[in-house]
Design a protein around this motif. Structure first.
Motif, PDB file in Angstrom:
ATOM      1  N   ALA A 160       0.840  -1.194   0.000  1.00  0.00           N
ATOM      2  CA  ALA A 160       0.000   0.000   0.000  1.00  0.00           C
ATOM      3  C   ALA A 160       0.875   1.243   0.000  1.00  0.00           C
ATOM      4  N   PRO A 161       0.369   2.385  -0.488  1.00  0.00           N
ATOM      5  CA  PRO A 161       1.187   3.603  -0.537  1.00  0.00           C
ATOM      6  C   PRO A 161       1.752   4.008   0.819  1.00  0.00           C
ATOM      7  N   GLY A 162       1.018   3.757   1.908  1.00  0.00           N
ATOM      8  CA  GLY A 162       1.473   4.206   3.220  1.00  0.00           C
ATOM      9  C   GLY A 162       2.441   3.269   3.911  1.00  0.00           C
ATOM     10  N   PHE A 163       2.783   2.144   3.277  1.00  0.00           N
ATOM     11  CA  PHE A 163       3.695   1.205   3.925  1.00  0.00           C
ATOM     12  C   PHE A 163       5.096   1.803   3.979  1.00  0.00           C
ATOM     13  N   GLU A 164       5.736   1.744   5.160  1.00  0.00           N
ATOM     14  CA  GLU A 164       7.068   2.324   5.357  1.00  0.00           C
ATOM     15  C   GLU A 164       7.841   1.498   6.380  1.00  0.00           C
ATOM     16  N   SER A 165       9.024   1.029   5.991  1.00  0.00           N
ATOM     17  CA  SER A 165       9.816   0.199   6.913  1.00  0.00           C
ATOM     18  C   SER A 165      11.291   0.558   6.913  1.00  0.00           C
ATOM     19  N   ASN A 166      11.661   1.726   6.425  1.00  0.00           N
ATOM     20  CA  ASN A 166      13.072   2.049   6.253  1.00  0.00           C
ATOM     21  C   ASN A 166      13.790   2.468   7.532  1.00  0.00           C
ATOM     22  N   ASP A 167      13.095   2.660   8.628  1.00  0.00           N
ATOM     23  CA  ASP A 167      13.804   2.987   9.874  1.00  0.00           C
ATOM     24  C   ASP A 167      14.517   1.774  10.447  1.00  0.00           C
ATOM     25  N   MET A 168      13.968   0.591  10.221  1.00  0.00           N
ATOM     26  CA  MET A 168      14.592  -0.650  10.681  1.00  0.00           C
ATOM     27  C   MET A 168      14.933  -1.570   9.516  1.00  0.00           C
ATOM     28  N   GLY A 169      14.260  -1.404   8.409  1.00  0.00           N
ATOM     29  CA  GLY A 169      14.453  -2.294   7.272  1.00  0.00           C
ATOM     30  C   GLY A 169      15.016  -1.571   6.075  1.00  0.00           C
ATOM     31  N   PHE A 170      14.922  -2.250   4.925  1.00  0.00           N
ATOM     32  CA  PHE A 170      15.373  -1.653   3.670  1.00  0.00           C
ATOM     33  C   PHE A 170      14.303  -1.902   2.620  1.00  0.00           C
ATOM     34  N   MET A 171      13.742  -0.835   2.085  1.00  0.00           N
ATOM     35  CA  MET A 171      12.759  -0.939   1.013  1.00  0.00           C
ATOM     36  C   MET A 171      12.916   0.260   0.091  1.00  0.00           C
ATOM     37  N   ARG A 172      12.578   0.056  -1.175  1.00  0.00           N
ATOM     38  CA  ARG A 172      12.677   1.135  -2.147  1.00  0.00           C
ATOM     39  C   ARG A 172      11.300   1.691  -2.510  1.00  0.00           C
ATOM     40  N   ASN A 173      10.338   0.800  -2.734  1.00  0.00           N
ATOM     41  CA  ASN A 173       9.061   1.246  -3.270  1.00  0.00           C
ATOM     42  C   ASN A 173       7.894   0.770  -2.433  1.00  0.00           C
ATOM     43  N   ALA A 174       6.861   1.586  -2.387  1.00  0.00           N
ATOM     44  CA  ALA A 174       5.528   1.184  -1.965  1.00  0.00           C
ATOM     45  C   ALA A 174       4.602   1.532  -3.127  1.00  0.00           C
ATOM     46  N   ASP A 175       3.301   1.457  -2.901  1.00  0.00           N
ATOM     47  CA  ASP A 175       2.323   1.853  -3.911  1.00  0.00           C
ATOM     48  C   ASP A 175       2.433   1.019  -5.186  1.00  0.00           C
ATOM     49  N   TYR A 176       2.308  -0.301  -5.045  1.00  0.00           N
ATOM     50  CA  TYR A 176       2.308  -1.131  -6.249  1.00  0.00           C
ATOM     51  C   TYR A 176       1.569  -2.435  -5.997  1.00  0.00           C
ATOM     52  N   VAL A 177       1.087  -3.019  -7.079  1.00  0.00           N
ATOM     53  CA  VAL A 177       0.556  -4.375  -7.106  1.00  0.00           C
ATOM     54  C   VAL A 177       1.285  -5.087  -8.233  1.00  0.00           C
ATOM     55  N   SER A 178       1.914  -6.212  -7.930  1.00  0.00           N
ATOM     56  CA  SER A 178       2.740  -6.902  -8.908  1.00  0.00           C
ATOM     57  C   SER A 178       2.324  -8.361  -9.017  1.00  0.00           C
TER      58      SER A 178
END
Length: 885
Positions: free
Chosen positions: A551-569
């Motif tokens: 979902a667009p509001g997903f955020e995990s970069n304070d503890m994790g590593f992610m580049r993108n949100a807001d997608y369905v694949s």
């Protein structure tokens, strides 16, 4: 040499078709082996005393121990009897498991024995003893040794995943004679994990590698097309009357560090020299027979290799692998992957968040400010293990210090600015095995809290994630249904959450974003992520069908590593494998991939497909190649928060080869290309590894590579001019040359010298400039407004002067975007394990770099620039001492 997983069932990603006459017969043998009753061996108690560890199985207890000698080839002729005899015997005492392996060889003079540093794979003969002491059919401890006495240890989890950073304290002695070679193991029970019981039954396997023929034999054969390995081990019975030891190990250390660098006149923080010292310790404690507590106090990682240099022109953070021992060893239990395939680096827990470079900067106030390259870790601890009932438990916590950077202002007055707040990190894992580990349900969570001062209120104050994942294997373990669902929540000041909404992961501020609204008053943001795959993981035909969404509001970069949100694949994968030698190929695979991505507004952002293959020839040379196609889509991030723009499709391909790794001279070559459908954009590169082993004690590798990039629409900046946002691009011509050199000299299995050096040069020159016009136009040329003639000038300093509305007035001035960056990074590490578990490190690190705005590729000028730069030299002496209490 292949890892035990790779040597066990060769997972690869590509392929073609050999003429193989005996595939069916070999498959029938492998299937029969899989279905036969589980092999069992017996250990006996060593009386009256433990064997003497000398590599000679001449004590009476070895003659009394039952022999396991029915070995079968996995390579090269799967299912056939081993060509050389191997005898295995097992005895035990209250303190340790002893394994004696006699590897007979009809050509003892051809036994290969490379002398390397511990944990380094090499083209040698090898013996591996694998113990599933949990007896959960999913977890194992592997102990490798070659005829030179070099040791490797590997932790296996989830049935077939490996962690080669795991280190145990164990002993082995090897000898060679006219009939072959012998390995005599002593594996302390303190290094294994097992429940309290009157008698124990361990999962057990033994493998043997014969290097000259690339033969890999196993006591309990695991077919190459099997979906796991630990679940197919045999059993070791007869271990009675032992008790799980209460383990307490300590590794105190002391370190001294000296730095020499270029002094800067008047700068009190760049005096040219610095000396420092510190003390710390690592502690390992067996809380129960199955749970272990690892703790570190004031850890130092001065012996760790530096990260390679990069030039990153994208909107996303560069990913670097973990190299610090405390955070790399045994942290597999804390892995929760967010992506698959190329996104495999995305994870809910990215250990490099702990001790990161400070995110703030000090205000020099017209004077000078100190630069701090990392945050101090006051302490960290992890509790991990597995209970007899099948519960996996993992807890990790860390506390980092508030970092204060010194300042000397223009009046000479000193200040201290907070550049990183004191922060607390927590990771938790809880999972339960069912059906002997074939079904696993787990929970995973992370939490981060910062004690933020007002000056750093643009950082998030807290961040939390909570996820559940599952893995269900069925159909005789040939099929699997896997997945995860994760929720995230971040909190902070309105400025911090506004920045989160505007980040490159989601770009809420896009003017054409009709499904999410930027809210500058928010103090929190939440979102969900979901992934599920169904596939066949065993056999010659394999496939996976999957769905991945954030979902667009997903955020995990304070503890994790992610580049993108807001997608369905949606993605699909099909593979055909041939694993038996034929007339030309020894192994060959073929892959087909397809994927389709949308954002949450329903726009298709990407659609692509590829075919790729890799193979190994009968002479152990091999190669790979592939071709990939991406169709045009809608990019929501190319304008860094501006409207979505129609991207161009493109075609890319790659090919390479590798030589027989057993030879003193080994070569790897690789090339790739990409060509866009419009605009003239293209990219490509070639690289190679050339390795030379002049003797069994030395190995050197040089890895040169050069990449070219011509991007017709490289983003430069967004400026609000004439009442509207102008999204500015340039055509970049970039050349990047990099080379890594690695060398190792092994004096003894416990005394080694390692060398690493990386020269790096990247130059980029911009030749054309434009702004966006109609971002969704079908024709590429209609998407941009090119600045030509009097609308574009460059002054004497290289600055770009743009006249947006053609009124002969400069509306935008861009600083010279051309660049030339050159660097050299090197490490020399002398490592001496002066007693088991205790080491001395002598380290010399040198870093130098230079930057100019001359974007022309001039190798000679770059070299002179680099040589004229004064380096930073760091000298480290680190001593630790292992104690078992």
């Amino acid at each position: 040499m292949l890892s035990f997983v790779a040597a066990t069932f060769a997972v690869s990603s590509v392929v073609a078709h050999p003429a193989v006459a005996d595939i069916a017969a070999v498959r029938q043998l492998a299937l029969a082996d899989t279905l036969r009753p589980r092999a069992a061996g017996t250990a006996i108690r060593a009386v009256p005393a433990a064997p003497r560890l000398d590599g000679h199985l001449d004590e009476a207890v070895w003659a009394l121990a039952p022999v396991m000698s029915d070995f079968t080839q996995q390579d090269p002729m799967e299912g056939q009897p081993a060509t050389q005899r191997t005898d295995v015997r097992v005895v035990f005492t209250d303190e340790a498991l002893y394994v004696g392996v006699r590897a007979f060889d009809s050509e003892p003079d051809r036994i290969a024995a490379q002398l390397t540093r511990r944990d380094v794979d090499s083209p040698s003969d090898w013996i591996v003893v694998a113990v599933d002491s949990y007896h959960d059919r999913r977890t194992a401890f592997q102990f490798w040794v070659n005829p030179a006495g070099v040791k490797r240890d590997v932790y296996v989890f989830n049935d077939n995943e490996e962690d080669d950073s795991w280190d145990a304290v164990w002993d082995v002695a090897v000898t060679r004679d006219g009939n072959g070679w012998t390995a005599e193991y002593r594996i302390p029970f303190s290094q294994l994990r097992f429940p309290r019981a009157a008698s124990q039954s361990f999962g057990f396997n033994v493998g043997r590698k014969i290097n000259r023929t690339n033969e890999f034999d196993m006591w309990r054969l695991i077919p190459k097309n099997a979906s796991g390995q630990v679940s197919l081990y045999g059993d070791l019975e007869g271990i009675e009357g032992i008790r799980p030891p209460r383990r307490l190990e300590a590794l105190p250390y002391s370190v001294g560090r000296g730095t020499r660098s270029l002094a800067e006149a008047g700068n009190p923080f760049r005096t040219g020299s610095d000396m420092a010292g510190s003390l710390g310790a690592d502690v390992k404690f067996g809380v129960t027979s199955n749970l272990t507590l690892d703790a570190t106090i004031n850890p130092d990682f001065g012996q760790v290799e530096a990260d390679p240099a990069v030039v990153n022109l994208s909107a996303f953070e560069s990913f670097f692998p973990e190299r610090r021992p405390f955070f790399s060893e045994g942290v597999n239990i804390f892995r929760f992957p967010l992506g698959s395939g190329d996104g495999a680096s995305e994870d809910l827990f990215y250990t490099r968040r702990i001790g990161r470079q400070p995110q703030g900067s000090a205000d020099p106030r017209g004077g000078y400010a100190d630069q701090i390259d990392h945050t101090s870790i006051l302490g960290a601890a992890k509790l991990s293990g597995k209970t007899p009932a099948g519960w996996t438990i993992g807890l990790l916590g860390a506390l980092t210090a508030q970092e204060l950077a010194g300042v000397r202002d223009s009046l000479g007055v000193g200040h201290r600015d907070v550049v990183e707040p004191r922060s607390q990190y927590f990771v938790g894992r809880l999972a339960r095995d069912f059906r002997q580990g074939r079904t696993v349900l787990g929970l995973f969570g992370t939490a981060m809290n910062r004690d933020l001062p007002a000056s750093l209120d643009y950082l998030r104050s807290s961040a939390y994630t909570l996820g559940m994942n599952w893995s269900h294997r069925f159909g005789h373990d040939a099929y699997a249904f896997r997945g995860s669902v994760v929720g995230s929540n971040v909190r902070g000041s309105p400025a911090a959450i506004t920045s989160t909404q505007e980040s490159s992961a989601r770009y809420y501020q896009r003017p054409d974003n009709t499904y999410e609204e930027l809210d500058t008053t928010r103090t929190s943001l939440s979102g969900l992520a979901f992934q599920a795959t169904l596939g066949r993981e065993a056999g010659k035909w394999r496939w996976v069908e999957g769905l991945d969404t954030r979902a667009p509001g997903f955020e995990s970069n304070d503890m994790g590593f992610m580049r993108n949100a807001d997608y369905v694949s949606q993605f699909s994968w099909v593979q055909r494998r041939w694993t038996s030698p034929g007339r030309v190929f020894r192994r060959i695979n073929v892959n087909l991939n397809q994927w389709s991505n949308f954002n949450y507004g329903g726009d298709r952002t990407n659609f692509g497909y590829n075919v790729n293959t890799n193979f190994t020839l009968l002479n152990y040379w091999g190669g790979f190649f592939g071709v990939n196609r991406n169709e045009a889509g809608l990019s929501t991030g190319a304008l860094r928060g501006g409207p979505a723009i129609r991207s161009t499709g493109g075609t890319n391909g790659w090919a390479g080869f590798f030589s027989d790794e057993r030879k003193p001279l080994r070569v790897f070559g690789n090339g790739w290309f990409w060509a866009g459908d419009a605009g003239g954009s293209w990219a490509g590169g070639v690289s190679s590894d050339v390795s030379w082993r002049p003797s069994g004690r030395m190995d050197f590798t040089v890895s040169p590579g050069i990449d070219w990039n011509v991007d017709d629409w490289q983003y430069l900046d967004t400026r609000n001019v004439l009442g509207a946002d102008q999204y500015l691009f340039g055509e970049i011509h970039q050349t990047t040359l990099a080379m890594a050199f690695r060398g190792s000299v092994t004096f003894t299995p416990t005394l080694t010298l390692q060398l690493y050096a990386q020269p790096f040069y990247s130059a980029g020159r911009y030749t054309e400039f434009k702004r966006t016009a109609n971002t969704r136009a079908r024709r590429y040329a209609d998407r941009f407004d090119m600045f030509t003639g009097s609308r574009l000038q460059r002054d004497a300093d290289g600055n770009v002067l743009i006249d947006i509305n053609a009124d002969n007035t400069t509306d935008v001035q861009l600083d010279d975007p051309d660049f030339s960056y050159v660097s050299f990074r090197s490490n020399i590490v002398l490592r001496w394990e002066y007693r088991p578990g205790s080491t001395i490190f002598l380290v010399w690190q040198q870093n130098r770099s230079g930057f100019t705005t001359d974007g022309r590729y001039r190798f000679g000028d770059a070299t002179r620039n680099l040589m004229d730069t004064r380096p930073d030299n760091v000298f480290v002496v680190k001593v630790n001492y292992w104690l078992s209490l």
